[in-house]
Design a protein around this motif. Structure first.
Motif, PDB file in Angstrom:
ATOM      1  N   UNK B  39      43.187 -35.299 -24.351  1.00 47.43           N
ATOM      2  CA  UNK B  39      44.561 -35.755 -24.176  1.00 47.43           C
ATOM      3  C   UNK B  39      45.495 -34.724 -24.798  1.00 47.43           C
ATOM      4  N   UNK B  40      46.753 -34.666 -24.330  1.00 50.31           N
ATOM      5  CA  UNK B  40      47.687 -33.658 -24.849  1.00 50.31           C
ATOM      6  C   UNK B  40      47.817 -33.732 -26.362  1.00 50.31           C
ATOM      7  N   UNK B  41      47.733 -32.563 -26.995  1.00 51.94           N
ATOM      8  CA  UNK B  41      47.913 -32.491 -28.442  1.00 51.94           C
ATOM      9  C   UNK B  41      46.731 -32.986 -29.252  1.00 51.94           C
ATOM     10  N   UNK B  42      45.612 -33.248 -28.601  1.00 49.14           N
ATOM     11  CA  UNK B  42      44.438 -33.751 -29.307  1.00 49.14           C
ATOM     12  C   UNK B  42      43.211 -32.895 -28.994  1.00 49.14           C
ATOM     13  N   UNK B  43      42.180 -33.038 -29.832  1.00 49.88           N
ATOM     14  CA  UNK B  43      40.933 -32.345 -29.560  1.00 49.88           C
ATOM     15  C   UNK B  43      40.127 -33.062 -28.490  1.00 49.88           C
ATOM     16  N   UNK B  44      39.220 -32.363 -27.835  1.00 47.08           N
ATOM     17  CA  UNK B  44      38.373 -32.993 -26.815  1.00 47.08           C
ATOM     18  C   UNK B  44      37.502 -34.092 -27.417  1.00 47.08           C
ATOM     19  N   UNK B  45      37.193 -35.079 -26.592  1.00 43.35           N
ATOM     20  CA  UNK B  45      36.316 -36.187 -26.983  1.00 43.35           C
ATOM     21  C   UNK B  45      35.108 -36.200 -26.065  1.00 43.35           C
ATOM     22  N   UNK B  46      33.911 -36.212 -26.653  1.00 47.37           N
ATOM     23  CA  UNK B  46      32.675 -36.209 -25.888  1.00 47.37           C
ATOM     24  C   UNK B  46      32.544 -37.470 -25.050  1.00 47.37           C
ATOM     25  N   UNK B  47      32.114 -37.289 -23.780  1.00 49.32           N
ATOM     26  CA  UNK B  47      31.910 -38.428 -22.891  1.00 49.32           C
ATOM     27  C   UNK B  47      30.440 -38.599 -22.512  1.00 49.32           C
ATOM     28  N   UNK B  48      29.851 -37.571 -21.916  1.00 45.74           N
ATOM     29  CA  UNK B  48      28.498 -37.685 -21.381  1.00 45.74           C
ATOM     30  C   UNK B  48      27.764 -36.368 -21.506  1.00 45.74           C
ATOM     31  N   UNK B  49      26.445 -36.467 -21.635  1.00 46.44           N
ATOM     32  CA  UNK B  49      25.570 -35.287 -21.615  1.00 46.44           C
ATOM     33  C   UNK B  49      24.498 -35.527 -20.566  1.00 46.44           C
ATOM     34  N   UNK B  50      24.195 -34.502 -19.788  1.00 45.20           N
ATOM     35  CA  UNK B  50      23.117 -34.584 -18.810  1.00 45.20           C
ATOM     36  C   UNK B  50      22.250 -33.342 -18.944  1.00 45.20           C
ATOM     37  N   UNK B  51      20.947 -33.538 -18.971  1.00 48.92           N
ATOM     38  CA  UNK B  51      20.021 -32.426 -19.194  1.00 48.92           C
ATOM     39  C   UNK B  51      19.605 -31.794 -17.859  1.00 48.92           C
ATOM     40  N   UNK B  52      19.012 -30.631 -17.951  1.00 49.91           N
ATOM     41  CA  UNK B  52      18.641 -29.872 -16.752  1.00 49.91           C
ATOM     42  C   UNK B  52      17.649 -30.615 -15.873  1.00 49.91           C
ATOM     43  N   UNK B  53      16.837 -31.487 -16.461  1.00 47.32           N
ATOM     44  CA  UNK B  53      15.832 -32.205 -15.678  1.00 47.32           C
ATOM     45  C   UNK B  53      16.306 -33.598 -15.255  1.00 47.32           C
ATOM     46  N   UNK B  54      17.580 -33.886 -15.455  1.00 50.23           N
ATOM     47  CA  UNK B  54      18.146 -35.175 -15.051  1.00 50.23           C
ATOM     48  C   UNK B  54      19.069 -34.971 -13.862  1.00 50.23           C
ATOM     49  N   UNK B  55      19.083 -35.952 -12.966  1.00 51.86           N
ATOM     50  CA  UNK B  55      19.920 -35.851 -11.768  1.00 51.86           C
ATOM     51  C   UNK B  55      21.240 -36.590 -11.939  1.00 51.86           C
ATOM     52  N   UNK B  56      21.208 -37.685 -12.685  1.00 50.85           N
ATOM     53  CA  UNK B  56      22.390 -38.546 -12.766  1.00 50.85           C
ATOM     54  C   UNK B  56      22.409 -39.277 -14.100  1.00 50.85           C
ATOM     55  N   UNK B  57      23.607 -39.471 -14.626  1.00 50.02           N
ATOM     56  CA  UNK B  57      23.806 -40.269 -15.834  1.00 50.02           C
ATOM     57  C   UNK B  57      25.030 -41.144 -15.634  1.00 50.02           C
ATOM     58  N   UNK B  58      24.973 -42.350 -16.213  1.00 47.67           N
ATOM     59  CA  UNK B  58      26.110 -43.260 -16.092  1.00 47.67           C
ATOM     60  C   UNK B  58      26.494 -43.804 -17.460  1.00 47.67           C
ATOM     61  N   UNK B  59      27.800 -44.064 -17.587  1.00 48.07           N
ATOM     62  CA  UNK B  59      28.304 -44.714 -18.793  1.00 48.07           C
ATOM     63  C   UNK B  59      29.553 -45.494 -18.386  1.00 48.07           C
ATOM     64  N   UNK B  60      29.397 -46.784 -18.327  1.00 47.49           N
ATOM     65  CA  UNK B  60      30.509 -47.671 -17.924  1.00 47.49           C
ATOM     66  C   UNK B  60      31.030 -47.207 -16.555  1.00 47.49           C
ATOM     67  N   UNK B  61      32.284 -46.826 -16.445  1.00 51.56           N
ATOM     68  CA  UNK B  61      32.836 -46.416 -15.144  1.00 51.56           C
ATOM     69  C   UNK B  61      32.641 -44.932 -14.850  1.00 51.56           C
ATOM     70  N   UNK B  62      31.920 -44.245 -15.693  1.00 49.15           N
ATOM     71  CA  UNK B  62      31.718 -42.809 -15.518  1.00 49.15           C
ATOM     72  C   UNK B  62      30.328 -42.520 -14.961  1.00 49.15           C
ATOM     73  N   UNK B  63      30.260 -41.535 -14.085  1.00 51.44           N
ATOM     74  CA  UNK B  63      28.974 -41.093 -13.557  1.00 51.44           C
ATOM     75  C   UNK B  63      28.970 -39.575 -13.452  1.00 51.44           C
ATOM     76  N   UNK B  64      27.895 -38.966 -13.902  1.00 49.35           N
ATOM     77  CA  UNK B  64      27.752 -37.519 -13.822  1.00 49.35           C
ATOM     78  C   UNK B  64      26.493 -37.202 -13.030  1.00 49.35           C
ATOM     79  N   UNK B  65      26.585 -36.226 -12.130  1.00 48.80           N
ATOM     80  CA  UNK B  65      25.400 -35.714 -11.446  1.00 48.80           C
ATOM     81  C   UNK B  65      25.241 -34.241 -11.791  1.00 48.80           C
ATOM     82  N   UNK B  66      24.019 -33.771 -11.683  1.00 47.53           N
ATOM     83  CA  UNK B  66      23.714 -32.398 -12.070  1.00 47.53           C
ATOM     84  C   UNK B  66      22.733 -31.836 -11.054  1.00 47.53           C
TER      85      UNK B  66
END
Lengths: 116, 111
Positions: B39-66
């Protein structure tokens, strides 16, 4: 737990001066990293410290230096300031040295440095 | 040379829709990839991590694919809300290397 704190939050310096920024990590975190963030270059890694030792260094000139104390608090110093050093300097801490613990970076609010 | 690219143009989206952000990389063999919110004027906040051997990760309304073949990660915010408006950063970590961030994509969710 209190988050990562950085002081000062804002700083104005003139060219040629030097500056020291301070970072207190989350209690129990032993790894501290520093980043520079500018609109043009984004977030760039400066260095990482763990147990008072610099473990990794980014591609910045020697004017940028840092250190870590036995209580894990860290300082970074920039000597002979240049206009291009104006940026948001962010500190981040991580829980431990093992692979699992080091992965997540917890960032502080940053110190905004303006060099005139 | 190593590059991490995120769309520098802001993403404007209507509340309730799904926002999809892209992170492309070249000349990396990442051990893992992370997504942060800033957010403006603030430091980044970690959301999700996905590893090289993972295809998809979810957290509440968030989804990451790799996709390590395409060298791309997609970050989805489903049922987006105005409070999701922020800049989202992807970051890659290769073995023995420092964590490297992309330039970020700004998301604006309109009510």
């Amino acid at each position: 737990k209190a988050g990562v704190t950085q002081t000062p939050r804002y700083l104005i310096k003139t060219r040629g001066q030097q500056v020291t920024l301070s970072c207190s990590p989350i209690s129990g975190h032993r790894s501290v990293s520093w980043y520079q963030q500018t609109p043009g270059q984004g977030l760039q890694f400066l260095f990482e410290y763990f147990s008072e030792t610099q473990r990794n260094k980014g591609n910045f000139p020697g004017r940028f230096s840092g250190r870590q104390f036995s209580n894990s608090r860290s300082e970074m110093n920039v000597s002979t300031l240049e206009l291009g050093d104006s940026a948001l300097y962010l500190c981040a801490s991580s829980p431990s040295s093992n692979r699992q613990g080091r992965e997540t970076q917890y960032f502080g609010p940053g110190t905004r440095l303006l060099v005139l | 040379s190593q590059k991490i690219e995120q769309n520098s143009e802001a993403l404007n989206i209507q509340e309730g829709k799904t926002a999809t952000l892209t992170c492309n990389y070249t000349n990396y063999s990442p051990a893992y990839l992370q997504w942060y919110r800033q957010d403006p004027g603030r430091g980044p906040v970690f959301l999700l991590l996905i590893r090289e051997n993972e295809k998809e990760k979810r957290k509440e309304r968030l989804k990451v694919t790799f996709d390590t073949t395409l060298k791309q990660s997609l970050f989805h915010i489903t049922a987006s809300q105005p409070a999701d408006s922020a800049t989202y950063l992807c970051a890659l970590k290769a073995a023995g290397n420092k964590l490297t961030f992309g330039g970020g994509t700004r998301v604006l969710v309109k009510p």
